[in-house]
Motif scaffolding. Sequence first.
Motif, PDB file in Angstrom:
ATOM      1  N   TYR A  84       0.699  -1.183  -0.144  1.00 53.56           N
ATOM      2  CA  TYR A  84      -0.268  -0.082   0.087  1.00 53.56           C
ATOM      3  C   TYR A  84       0.911   1.041   0.125  1.00 53.56           C
ATOM      4  O   TYR A  84       1.859   1.258   0.603  1.00 53.56           O
ATOM      5  N   GLU A  85       0.449   2.201  -0.744  1.00 52.54           N
ATOM      6  CA  GLU A  85       1.203   3.407  -0.626  1.00 52.54           C
ATOM      7  C   GLU A  85       0.204   4.724  -0.662  1.00 52.54           C
ATOM      8  O   GLU A  85      -0.827   4.669  -0.883  1.00 52.54           O
ATOM      9  N   ARG A  86       1.007   5.938  -0.205  1.00 53.36           N
ATOM     10  CA  ARG A  86       0.327   6.993  -0.144  1.00 53.36           C
ATOM     11  C   ARG A  86      -1.028   7.057   0.747  1.00 53.36           C
ATOM     12  O   ARG A  86      -2.185   7.567   0.342  1.00 53.36           O
ATOM     13  N   LEU A  87      -1.116   6.506   1.834  1.00 54.63           N
ATOM     14  CA  LEU A  87      -2.223   6.568   2.955  1.00 54.63           C
ATOM     15  C   LEU A  87      -2.048   7.698   3.344  1.00 54.63           C
ATOM     16  O   LEU A  87      -1.013   8.252   4.036  1.00 54.63           O
ATOM     17  N   ARG A  88      -3.383   8.249   3.481  1.00 53.52           N
ATOM     18  CA  ARG A  88      -3.746   9.627   4.105  1.00 53.52           C
ATOM     19  C   ARG A  88      -5.034   9.429   4.886  1.00 53.52           C
ATOM     20  O   ARG A  88      -6.129   8.955   4.223  1.00 53.52           O
ATOM     21  N   VAL A 119      -0.886  -3.753 -10.920  1.00 48.31           N
ATOM     22  CA  VAL A 119      -2.191  -3.122 -11.028  1.00 48.31           C
ATOM     23  C   VAL A 119      -2.161  -2.060  -9.710  1.00 48.31           C
ATOM     24  O   VAL A 119      -1.981  -2.687  -8.639  1.00 48.31           O
ATOM     25  N   THR A 120      -2.406  -1.057  -9.900  1.00 44.55           N
ATOM     26  CA  THR A 120      -2.712  -0.204  -8.826  1.00 44.55           C
ATOM     27  C   THR A 120      -4.172   0.483  -8.602  1.00 44.55           C
ATOM     28  O   THR A 120      -4.721   0.769  -9.782  1.00 44.55           O
ATOM     29  N   GLU A 121      -4.618   0.041  -7.487  1.00 45.64           N
ATOM     30  CA  GLU A 121      -6.039   0.467  -7.100  1.00 45.64           C
ATOM     31  C   GLU A 121      -5.977   1.751  -6.363  1.00 45.64           C
ATOM     32  O   GLU A 121      -5.310   1.604  -5.331  1.00 45.64           O
ATOM     33  N   LYS A 122      -6.662   2.838  -6.712  1.00 36.77           N
ATOM     34  CA  LYS A 122      -7.260   3.748  -5.742  1.00 36.77           C
ATOM     35  C   LYS A 122      -8.409   3.427  -4.924  1.00 36.77           C
ATOM     36  O   LYS A 122      -9.349   2.984  -5.266  1.00 36.77           O
ATOM     37  N   VAL A 123      -7.939   3.422  -3.549  1.00 34.22           N
ATOM     38  CA  VAL A 123      -8.828   2.947  -2.477  1.00 34.22           C
ATOM     39  C   VAL A 123      -9.314   4.478  -1.759  1.00 34.22           C
ATOM     40  O   VAL A 123      -8.424   4.949  -1.182  1.00 34.22           O
ATOM     41  N   GLU A 124     -10.710   4.687  -1.902  1.00 32.17           N
ATOM     42  CA  GLU A 124     -11.195   5.609  -1.191  1.00 32.17           C
ATOM     43  C   GLU A 124     -12.420   5.372  -0.119  1.00 32.17           C
ATOM     44  O   GLU A 124     -13.217   4.568  -0.662  1.00 32.17           O
ATOM     45  N   VAL A 125     -12.102   5.821   1.161  1.00 33.61           N
ATOM     46  CA  VAL A 125     -13.065   5.519   2.400  1.00 33.61           C
ATOM     47  C   VAL A 125     -13.959   6.777   2.234  1.00 33.61           C
ATOM     48  O   VAL A 125     -13.163   7.701   2.541  1.00 33.61           O
ATOM     49  N   LEU A 126     -15.295   6.573   2.254  1.00 33.23           N
ATOM     50  CA  LEU A 126     -16.132   7.703   2.338  1.00 33.23           C
ATOM     51  C   LEU A 126     -17.170   7.519   3.712  1.00 33.23           C
ATOM     52  O   LEU A 126     -17.458   6.197   3.780  1.00 33.23           O
ATOM     53  N   ASN A 127     -17.688   8.373   4.199  1.00 37.11           N
ATOM     54  CA  ASN A 127     -18.340   8.153   5.492  1.00 37.11           C
ATOM     55  C   ASN A 127     -19.885   8.438   4.971  1.00 37.11           C
ATOM     56  O   ASN A 127     -20.256   8.401   3.873  1.00 37.11           O
ATOM     57  N   GLN A 128     -20.866   8.252   6.008  1.00 34.69           N
ATOM     58  CA  GLN A 128     -22.216   8.364   5.421  1.00 34.69           C
ATOM     59  C   GLN A 128     -22.626   9.634   4.925  1.00 34.69           C
ATOM     60  O   GLN A 128     -23.747   9.946   4.404  1.00 34.69           O
ATOM     61  N   ASN A 129     -21.696  10.655   4.845  1.00 36.98           N
ATOM     62  CA  ASN A 129     -21.973  12.018   4.287  1.00 36.98           C
ATOM     63  C   ASN A 129     -21.418  11.881   2.933  1.00 36.98           C
ATOM     64  O   ASN A 129     -21.265  13.400   2.382  1.00 36.98           O
ATOM     65  N   ASP A 130     -20.846  10.925   2.399  1.00 40.97           N
ATOM     66  CA  ASP A 130     -19.940  10.917   0.950  1.00 40.97           C
ATOM     67  C   ASP A 130     -18.832  11.731   1.390  1.00 40.97           C
ATOM     68  O   ASP A 130     -18.307  12.384   0.131  1.00 40.97           O
ATOM     69  N   VAL A 133     -12.733   9.935   3.899  1.00 43.79           N
ATOM     70  CA  VAL A 133     -11.964   9.937   5.333  1.00 43.79           C
ATOM     71  C   VAL A 133     -10.666   9.308   5.293  1.00 43.79           C
ATOM     72  O   VAL A 133      -9.918   9.759   6.015  1.00 43.79           O
ATOM     73  N   MET A 134     -10.535   8.522   4.195  1.00 40.22           N
ATOM     74  CA  MET A 134      -9.093   7.945   4.156  1.00 40.22           C
ATOM     75  C   MET A 134      -8.959   7.580   2.273  1.00 40.22           C
ATOM     76  O   MET A 134      -9.812   7.386   1.952  1.00 40.22           O
ATOM     77  N   VAL A 135      -7.745   7.660   1.961  1.00 37.11           N
ATOM     78  CA  VAL A 135      -7.317   7.213   0.822  1.00 37.11           C
ATOM     79  C   VAL A 135      -5.969   6.544   0.945  1.00 37.11           C
ATOM     80  O   VAL A 135      -5.187   7.212   1.518  1.00 37.11           O
ATOM     81  N   CYS A 136      -5.820   5.825  -0.205  1.00 32.97           N
ATOM     82  CA  CYS A 136      -4.565   5.213  -0.457  1.00 32.97           C
ATOM     83  C   CYS A 136      -4.380   4.414  -1.765  1.00 32.97           C
ATOM     84  O   CYS A 136      -5.629   4.465  -2.523  1.00 32.97           O
ATOM     85  N   GLU A 137      -3.349   4.057  -2.123  1.00 31.35           N
ATOM     86  CA  GLU A 137      -2.926   2.957  -3.340  1.00 31.35           C
ATOM     87  C   GLU A 137      -2.829   1.735  -2.945  1.00 31.35           C
ATOM     88  O   GLU A 137      -1.772   1.431  -2.009  1.00 31.35           O
ATOM     89  N   HIS A 138      -3.558   0.788  -3.415  1.00 36.06           N
ATOM     90  CA  HIS A 138      -3.286  -0.679  -3.192  1.00 36.06           C
ATOM     91  C   HIS A 138      -2.604  -1.272  -4.300  1.00 36.06           C
ATOM     92  O   HIS A 138      -3.200  -1.180  -5.665  1.00 36.06           O
ATOM     93  N   LEU A 139      -1.453  -1.886  -4.420  1.00 35.50           N
ATOM     94  CA  LEU A 139      -0.615  -2.452  -5.495  1.00 35.50           C
ATOM     95  C   LEU A 139      -1.085  -4.033  -5.420  1.00 35.50           C
ATOM     96  O   LEU A 139      -0.745  -4.890  -4.591  1.00 35.50           O
ATOM     97  N   LEU A 140      -1.196  -4.443  -6.670  1.00 34.70           N
ATOM     98  CA  LEU A 140      -1.522  -5.810  -6.854  1.00 34.70           C
ATOM     99  C   LEU A 140      -0.263  -6.534  -7.812  1.00 34.70           C
ATOM    100  O   LEU A 140      -0.260  -5.817  -8.683  1.00 34.70           O
ATOM    101  N   LEU A 141       0.043  -7.483  -7.357  1.00 39.72           N
ATOM    102  CA  LEU A 141       1.249  -8.160  -8.281  1.00 39.72           C
ATOM    103  C   LEU A 141       0.100  -9.369  -8.844  1.00 39.72           C
ATOM    104  O   LEU A 141       0.019 -10.215  -8.191  1.00 39.72           O
TER     105      LEU A 141
END
Length: 148
Positions: A84-88, A119-130, A133-141
């Motif tokens: 995982y990279e760029r976790l915020r 493969v890079t997945e952008k992972v965005e976590v959203l709360n009930q108000n859209d 709250v969190m973002v990161c990149e998931h790397l898949l080999l």
Amino acid sequence: MFTKKYFEEFEVGQTRSTLGRTITETDIVMHAGQTGDFFPHHMDAEWCKTQAFKQRIAHGTLIFSVAVGMTASVINEVAMTYGYERLRFIRPVFIGDTIRVQITISDKQPHKKPAFGLVTEKVEVLNQNDELVMVCEHLLLTEKSADE
């Protein structure tokens, strides 16, 4: 569910989303016990009343762990997590907030091992108000297809 999705089958821009999950006080207490992170921001309701958010906040590492678990609905037998990279942590998650995860394929690159790609997945976590709250990149080999 088991599947085989090879490198060539991933397309930049593909998206998928999870259902929601409400963060509970039990989640926070269990995470504190597992990690040893008993900081008052997570555990002391009275102290938190004197702070900016006025209430306890979930551990960032808890939200990361729950989000990763929420996205793990399919076992791809030809891919594995490379990291995982760029976790915020963009904004706090409170007890009672409901989070969901949106995943977007953001990049594909060859790997130094010719039989694989990244493969890079952008992972965005959203709360009930859209709200993000969190973002990161998931790397898949990911294996390349034998047909290529």
